[in-house]
Design an enzyme around this catalytic site. Structure first.
Site, PDB file in Angstrom:
ATOM      1  N   HIS A 255       0.845  -1.203   0.000  1.00 44.29           N
ATOM      2  CA  HIS A 255       0.000   0.000   0.000  1.00 44.29           C
ATOM      3  C   HIS A 255       0.877   1.249   0.000  1.00 44.29           C
ATOM      4  CE1 HIS A 255      -3.249   2.790   1.186  1.00 44.29           C
ATOM      5  NE2 HIS A 255      -2.328   3.317   1.987  1.00 44.29           N
ATOM      6  N   GLU A 256       1.896   1.266   0.868  1.00 41.33           N
ATOM      7  CA  GLU A 256       2.785   2.428   0.933  1.00 41.33           C
ATOM      8  C   GLU A 256       3.579   2.594  -0.359  1.00 41.33           C
ATOM      9  OE1 GLU A 256       2.233   4.507   3.102  1.00 41.33           O
ATOM     10  OE2 GLU A 256       1.061   3.258   4.454  1.00 41.33           O
TER      11      GLU A 256
END
Length: 231
Positions: free
Chosen positions: A95-96
């Protein structure tokens, strides 16, 4: 009194969602991936697969402190994500990296959110001053702020907060979408593990959704107060 009810209500909802998120993360953190890949390794591989070589993956202190910093191009993962080899860790890590991919591809909503950060910070300082001024207004600040002007400033600040919160939603959902898509194409997760990662990110996204709705409701409350005071 209505504002207090709003604040308490959304505080309870936010706590419930955060608790659910932590519960999901704890549950899925105990299930090792069949591929054996760690959060750090997944992040580095996803960066490489997207042709991004100028972003560094780092470990930071704290729980759920994971974030992408566009200023110094670093993907910062909490130690439990950085070293963990689970669906939850890979979900957070990718996600990051999704934010790093957005940055590299000049994703419009990310650029808009970044542009709003200075205005968001200024608005936070202004509204703090206004609330203090209103609290002590009868004695010290009556000549500086009328009630009507104070309400206009508050509405302006909450408009910025609400706009920022809703622009954040597509940024966060898109980052999760990119991470989940990469998990599928790279084969680092099985279908069952992919579902676990998706479930983790779903609850993370809901924390932003609750914050956005809370900001909007608060803004509407102040608008109603302002309009009511003018009738």
């Amino acid at each position: 009194m209505f504002l207090i009810v709003i604040i308490i209500g959304f505080a309870i909802i936010s706590y419930a969602v955060q608790s659910r998120l932590k519960s999901k993360f704890k549950k899925y953190s105990k299930i090792a991936l069949s591929s054996g890949i760690s959060g750090r390794e997944a992040a580095e591989k996803m960066l490489k697969d997207n042709g991004i070589y100028d972003v560094k993956v780092m470990s930071v202190e704290g729980q759920l402190t994971d974030h992408y910093n566009p200023a110094n191009k670093t993907v910062n993962l909490s130690s439990e994500v950085y070293n963990n080899r689970s669906a939850a860790a890979v979900a957070v890590a990718t996600h990051e990296v999704g934010h790093a991919v957005q940055h590299a591809k000049a994703y419009a909503f990310l650029e808009l959110r970044s542009a709003l950060v200075p205005l968001q910070n200024v608005s936070a300082k202004i509204i703090n001053f206004v609330f203090i001024a209103m609290f002590f207004g009868a004695v010290f600040f009556q000549q500086i702020f009328s009630y009507e002007l104070a309400m206009m400033v508050i509405i302006g600040c909450y408009t910025v907060f609400t706009l920022f919160a809703f622009i954040t939603l597509p940024v966060e959902y898109d980052a999760s979408k990119r991470g989940l898509a990469w998990m599928t194409t790279s084969g680092v997760t099985t279908p069952q593990e992919h579902d676990m990662a998706k479930d983790s990110l779903k609850w993370a996204a809901r924390t932003y959704l609750v914050a956005a709705i809370a900001s909007l409701v608060t803004l509407l409350y102040y608008v109603m107060m302002f309009l009511g005071s003018r009738d």
